[in-house]
Design a protein around this motif. Sequence first.
Motif, PDB file in Angstrom:
ATOM      1  N   UNK A   1       0.954  -1.290   0.086  1.00  0.00           N
ATOM      2  CA  UNK A   1       0.326  -0.052  -0.052  1.00  0.00           C
ATOM      3  C   UNK A   1       0.872   1.129   0.118  1.00  0.00           C
ATOM      4  N   UNK A   2       0.432   2.660  -0.225  1.00  0.00           N
ATOM      5  CA  UNK A   2       1.028   3.645  -0.190  1.00  0.00           C
ATOM      6  C   UNK A   2       0.064   4.442   0.791  1.00  0.00           C
ATOM      7  N   UNK A   3       0.438   4.719   1.808  1.00  0.00           N
ATOM      8  CA  UNK A   3      -0.005   5.646   2.962  1.00  0.00           C
ATOM      9  C   UNK A   3      -0.098   7.257   2.603  1.00  0.00           C
ATOM     10  N   UNK A   4      -0.924   8.059   2.490  1.00  0.00           N
ATOM     11  CA  UNK A   4      -0.826   9.335   2.760  1.00  0.00           C
ATOM     12  C   UNK A   4      -0.885   9.857   4.183  1.00  0.00           C
ATOM     13  N   UNK A   5       0.535  10.282   4.639  1.00  0.00           N
ATOM     14  CA  UNK A   5       0.591  10.712   5.993  1.00  0.00           C
ATOM     15  C   UNK A   5       0.242  12.180   6.083  1.00  0.00           C
ATOM     16  N   UNK A   6       0.489  12.984   5.196  1.00  0.00           N
ATOM     17  CA  UNK A   6      -0.142  14.279   5.504  1.00  0.00           C
ATOM     18  C   UNK A   6       0.154  15.011   4.065  1.00  0.00           C
TER      19      UNK A   6
ATOM     20  N   UNK B   1       3.809   0.369  -9.704  1.00  0.00           N
ATOM     21  CA  UNK B   1       3.196  -1.082  -9.321  1.00  0.00           C
ATOM     22  C   UNK B   1       2.597  -1.268  -8.163  1.00  0.00           C
ATOM     23  N   UNK B   2       2.113  -0.108  -7.415  1.00  0.00           N
ATOM     24  CA  UNK B   2       1.206  -0.301  -6.433  1.00  0.00           C
ATOM     25  C   UNK B   2      -0.122  -0.303  -6.765  1.00  0.00           C
ATOM     26  N   UNK B   3      -0.823  -0.722  -6.020  1.00  0.00           N
ATOM     27  CA  UNK B   3      -2.580  -0.892  -6.298  1.00  0.00           C
ATOM     28  C   UNK B   3      -3.441  -0.087  -5.382  1.00  0.00           C
ATOM     29  N   UNK B   4      -2.939   0.314  -4.166  1.00  0.00           N
ATOM     30  CA  UNK B   4      -3.799   0.884  -3.330  1.00  0.00           C
ATOM     31  C   UNK B   4      -3.145   1.916  -2.691  1.00  0.00           C
ATOM     32  N   UNK B   5      -4.000   2.957  -2.438  1.00  0.00           N
ATOM     33  CA  UNK B   5      -3.643   4.208  -1.635  1.00  0.00           C
ATOM     34  C   UNK B   5      -4.503   4.500  -0.588  1.00  0.00           C
TER      35      UNK B   5
END
Length: 170
Positions: A87-92, A120-124
């Motif tokens: 995953x990719x996490x939006x921290x701020x 190649x990531x699939x989710x934010x």
Amino acid sequence: MPATTMSKELLLIEKVAPADEAAILVLNNEHAAELSWLEPERLSFLLGEAFYARRIGALEAFIMTFDQDADYDSPNFLWFRDRYPQFVYVDRVVVAAEARGRGHARRLYEDLFDHVRRAGQTIVTCEVNADPPNPVSDAFHAALGFTEVGDAVIHGGKKSVRYFARPTAG
């Protein structure tokens, strides 16, 4: 160029550089209630761990995200790490008060989604405060296609959050 012409042009989205850190720290800490306070050393460390960190203009807005491999101890980030293998996490993400209403946050997210797909990531993922509530952020994330995937009470019961995810495939 006259100011009226300049204000209608889209400012570039650029990678955050070490020279940007002082201005980012000021903007972040002006919004510490929503984001969390950062000391200079912590900001430098986090930027070093970031998957994607961008700014618009001199610092009208910025975003910082982490992927699942980041060395990060945020309870919100760890919630996603416990549930998602990738995953990719939006921290701020923050827009300066004088730059609001110009579409900066949307542009940063759209650029992030493109970067995520190319990597190649699939989710934010992200979290939004439930208490204290943040209805503007709720509406913004819903319009971008995020859906709620969980919730938690953090920081010793001082804050409650809702967790959101958005697939990027397609």
